[in-house]
Design a protein around this motif. Structure first.
Motif, PDB file in Angstrom:
ATOM      1  N   LEU A  99       1.598   1.945   1.425  1.00 31.51           N
ATOM      2  CA  LEU A  99       0.316   1.608   2.041  1.00 31.51           C
ATOM      3  C   LEU A  99      -0.042   0.148   1.785  1.00 31.51           C
ATOM      4  N   VAL A 100       0.160  -0.310   0.551  1.00 33.67           N
ATOM      5  CA  VAL A 100      -0.126  -1.713   0.230  1.00 33.67           C
ATOM      6  C   VAL A 100       0.787  -2.636   1.022  1.00 33.67           C
ATOM      7  N   ARG A 101       2.055  -2.267   1.111  1.00 34.61           N
ATOM      8  CA  ARG A 101       3.014  -3.086   1.873  1.00 34.61           C
ATOM      9  C   ARG A 101       2.606  -3.187   3.342  1.00 34.61           C
ATOM     10  N   ASP A 102       2.167  -2.070   3.914  1.00 35.61           N
ATOM     11  CA  ASP A 102       1.870  -2.030   5.348  1.00 35.61           C
ATOM     12  C   ASP A 102       0.476  -2.525   5.700  1.00 35.61           C
ATOM     13  N   HIS A 103      -0.492  -2.331   4.800  1.00 36.94           N
ATOM     14  CA  HIS A 103      -1.884  -2.619   5.157  1.00 36.94           C
ATOM     15  C   HIS A 103      -2.649  -3.455   4.133  1.00 36.94           C
ATOM     16  N   GLY A 104      -2.024  -3.764   2.996  1.00 36.27           N
ATOM     17  CA  GLY A 104      -2.740  -4.463   1.931  1.00 36.27           C
ATOM     18  C   GLY A 104      -3.341  -5.786   2.361  1.00 36.27           C
ATOM     19  N   GLU A 105      -2.526  -6.647   2.931  1.00 39.58           N
ATOM     20  CA  GLU A 105      -3.018  -7.967   3.348  1.00 39.58           C
ATOM     21  C   GLU A 105      -4.019  -7.843   4.496  1.00 39.58           C
ATOM     22  N   ASP A 112     -16.291   4.908   5.199  1.00 43.17           N
ATOM     23  CA  ASP A 112     -17.680   5.384   5.297  1.00 43.17           C
ATOM     24  C   ASP A 112     -17.781   6.882   5.029  1.00 43.17           C
ATOM     25  N   GLU A 113     -17.227   7.272   3.883  1.00 40.33           N
ATOM     26  CA  GLU A 113     -17.297   8.653   3.394  1.00 40.33           C
ATOM     27  C   GLU A 113     -16.567   9.654   4.291  1.00 40.33           C
ATOM     28  N   LYS A 114     -15.576   9.173   5.036  1.00 43.35           N
ATOM     29  CA  LYS A 114     -14.697  10.050   5.808  1.00 43.35           C
ATOM     30  C   LYS A 114     -13.261   9.755   5.403  1.00 43.35           C
ATOM     31  N   LEU A 115     -12.559  10.791   4.986  1.00 45.63           N
ATOM     32  CA  LEU A 115     -11.199  10.660   4.499  1.00 45.63           C
ATOM     33  C   LEU A 115     -10.208  10.635   5.653  1.00 45.63           C
ATOM     34  N   VAL A 116      -9.301   9.646   5.646  1.00 47.14           N
ATOM     35  CA  VAL A 116      -8.192   9.623   6.604  1.00 47.14           C
ATOM     36  C   VAL A 116      -7.161  10.632   6.124  1.00 47.14           C
ATOM     37  N   SER A 117      -6.888  11.637   6.926  1.00 48.03           N
ATOM     38  CA  SER A 117      -6.048  12.742   6.465  1.00 48.03           C
ATOM     39  C   SER A 117      -4.641  12.296   6.067  1.00 48.03           C
ATOM     40  N   ASP A 118      -4.088  11.308   6.736  1.00 49.01           N
ATOM     41  CA  ASP A 118      -2.777  10.754   6.382  1.00 49.01           C
ATOM     42  C   ASP A 118      -2.768   9.278   6.746  1.00 49.01           C
ATOM     43  N   PRO A 119      -2.959   8.387   5.774  1.00 48.50           N
ATOM     44  CA  PRO A 119      -3.079   6.964   6.091  1.00 48.50           C
ATOM     45  C   PRO A 119      -1.745   6.247   6.273  1.00 48.50           C
ATOM     46  N   ASN A 120      -0.621   6.906   5.968  1.00 57.42           N
ATOM     47  CA  ASN A 120       0.669   6.240   6.063  1.00 57.42           C
ATOM     48  C   ASN A 120       1.312   6.437   7.437  1.00 57.42           C
ATOM     49  N   ASN A 121       2.505   5.891   7.580  1.00 55.66           N
ATOM     50  CA  ASN A 121       3.301   6.020   8.821  1.00 55.66           C
ATOM     51  C   ASN A 121       2.580   5.476  10.044  1.00 55.66           C
ATOM     52  N   GLY A 122       1.793   4.429   9.851  1.00 54.12           N
ATOM     53  CA  GLY A 122       1.105   3.803  10.972  1.00 54.12           C
ATOM     54  C   GLY A 122      -0.166   4.501  11.398  1.00 54.12           C
ATOM     55  N   ASN A 123      -0.513   5.604  10.737  1.00 52.20           N
ATOM     56  CA  ASN A 123      -1.690   6.368  11.142  1.00 52.20           C
ATOM     57  C   ASN A 123      -3.005   5.636  10.894  1.00 52.20           C
ATOM     58  N   LEU A 124      -3.012   4.752   9.893  1.00 52.31           N
ATOM     59  CA  LEU A 124      -4.262   4.071   9.557  1.00 52.31           C
ATOM     60  C   LEU A 124      -4.683   3.087  10.639  1.00 52.31           C
ATOM     61  N   ASP A 125      -3.730   2.600  11.427  1.00 52.34           N
ATOM     62  CA  ASP A 125      -4.031   1.581  12.438  1.00 52.34           C
ATOM     63  C   ASP A 125      -5.159   2.007  13.374  1.00 52.34           C
ATOM     64  N   GLN A 126      -5.114   3.260  13.817  1.00 52.98           N
ATOM     65  CA  GLN A 126      -6.098   3.712  14.800  1.00 52.98           C
ATOM     66  C   GLN A 126      -7.525   3.704  14.239  1.00 52.98           C
ATOM     67  N   PHE A 127      -7.644   3.820  12.907  1.00 49.92           N
ATOM     68  CA  PHE A 127      -8.969   3.856  12.299  1.00 49.92           C
ATOM     69  C   PHE A 127      -9.465   2.461  11.902  1.00 49.92           C
ATOM     70  N   LEU A 128      -8.530   1.540  11.682  1.00 53.85           N
ATOM     71  CA  LEU A 128      -8.916   0.171  11.339  1.00 53.85           C
ATOM     72  C   LEU A 128      -9.220  -0.662  12.584  1.00 53.85           C
ATOM     73  N   ALA A 129      -8.546  -0.363  13.677  1.00 51.85           N
ATOM     74  CA  ALA A 129      -8.715  -1.170  14.892  1.00 51.85           C
ATOM     75  C   ALA A 129     -10.169  -1.321  15.325  1.00 51.85           C
ATOM     76  N   PRO A 130     -10.981  -0.251  15.330  1.00 53.27           N
ATOM     77  CA  PRO A 130     -12.374  -0.405  15.768  1.00 53.27           C
ATOM     78  C   PRO A 130     -13.225  -1.237  14.814  1.00 53.27           C
ATOM     79  N   LEU A 131     -12.728  -1.471  13.585  1.00 56.81           N
ATOM     80  CA  LEU A 131     -13.516  -2.213  12.603  1.00 56.81           C
ATOM     81  C   LEU A 131     -13.265  -3.708  12.657  1.00 56.81           C
ATOM     82  N   LYS A 132     -12.269  -4.125  13.406  1.00 49.05           N
ATOM     83  CA  LYS A 132     -11.889  -5.531  13.422  1.00 49.05           C
ATOM     84  C   LYS A 132     -12.785  -6.347  14.349  1.00 49.05           C
TER      85      LYS A 132
END
Length: 271
Positions: A117-123, A251-271
């Motif tokens: 996760l740090v490697r893929d999304h840390g920076e 915001d108090e909602k857990l991402v069920s699986d943040p790895n394998n590129g899944n986190l991208d869809q949840f970060l995109a709206p925050l950018k």
């Protein structure tokens, strides 16, 4: 205020999470929520593999219901009420970006999936915080208490947040990028190579601690000053209904699986 609902959120994570670490059998830590095991839980024991089976369900957000407060140790400033170390636009521990989404990351240095996760999304996450898009909050989560690097490194993170907040982020980055990421691999825990705890002091020197600060850090680590707190924060994580690391909470909602590129869809709206 903490919402006291120790048995809320039961079974919300009772499915396998791809590429996450099962946290229900951590050595020396007993879950404080009854329904924290399922068919994916690894056998108990200090060398048990903790890789859950892959899930076919798409990643989604799950509202958290915070459990009863189990932390009796004093949480030092600038850590927040959940033991998190926040990062705002100035990159200083304890800073926040007011009114922006809060992204919490729970991880352990000896967890391969956390390192992924740090490697893929840390920076990316750090840049979003520095750009004022989010408040990023790190939660040292002592999943692997048998790892000296994790036990000492997580305590060192707390020390930096309290005593050298302007150097915290650089230190945190070194612990992962040059400490755990190069050596912690996806292998059975008995075969997994541990980072050298001596790196902690080397990194502390590299980020600019003076002699007095370095001696204070050494004394804190030698006495395991923050170990009782970190153990309780680990228990609080379980009491809050969470089970796997890495865990990403937006915001108090857990991402069920943040790895394998899944986190991208949840970060995109925050950018």
């Amino acid at each position: 205020m903490r919402r006291r609902s120790a048995f809320a959120f039961l079974g919300v994570l009772a499915f396998g999470l791809a590429a996450c670490t099962d946290t229900s059998d951590a050595p020396g830590v007993k879950p404080t929520v009854a329904a924290t095991t399922d068919s994916t839980t690894a056998p108990s024991g200090p060398t048990a593999s903790a890789t859950p089976s892959a899930s076919k369900e798409p990643a989604h957000l799950v509202p958290i219901q915070r459990g009863a407060n189990v932390v009796t140790e004093k949480i030092p400033a600038p850590l927040d009420q959940w033991g998190g170390i926040s990062i705002g636009a100035d990159g200083v521990a304890g800073s926040v970006n007011e009114g922006k989404p809060v992204v919490r990351v729970y991880s352990d240095y000896w967890c391969p999936w956390c390192n992924d996760l740090v490697r893929d999304h840390g920076e990316e996450l750090i840049q979003m915080a520095k750009d004022g898009k989010i408040t990023l909050v790190y939660h040292p989560n002592m999943r692997f208490e048998e790892s000296p690097y994790s036990v000492k490194g997580e305590q060192a993170e707390v020390w930096f947040a309290v005593n050298a907040p302007d150097k915290y982020l650089d230190f945190h980055e070194l612990l992962y990028k040059e400490g755990s990421i190069p050596v912690v691999k996806h292998a059975d825990r008995a075969e997994r190579q541990q980072p050298d705890p001596a790196l902690i002091e080397q990194f502390a020197t590299r980020v600019g601690l003076d002699a007095a600060q370095l001696e204070s850090l050494r004394a804190t680590l030698a006495a395991d000053e923050y170990l009782p707190l970190l153990k309780q924060l680990r228990e609080q994580f379980l009491a809050d209904g969470m089970k796997y690391i890495p865990a990403v909470v937006i915001d108090e909602k857990l991402v069920s699986d943040p790895n394998n590129g899944n986190l991208d869809q949840f970060l995109a709206p925050l950018k």
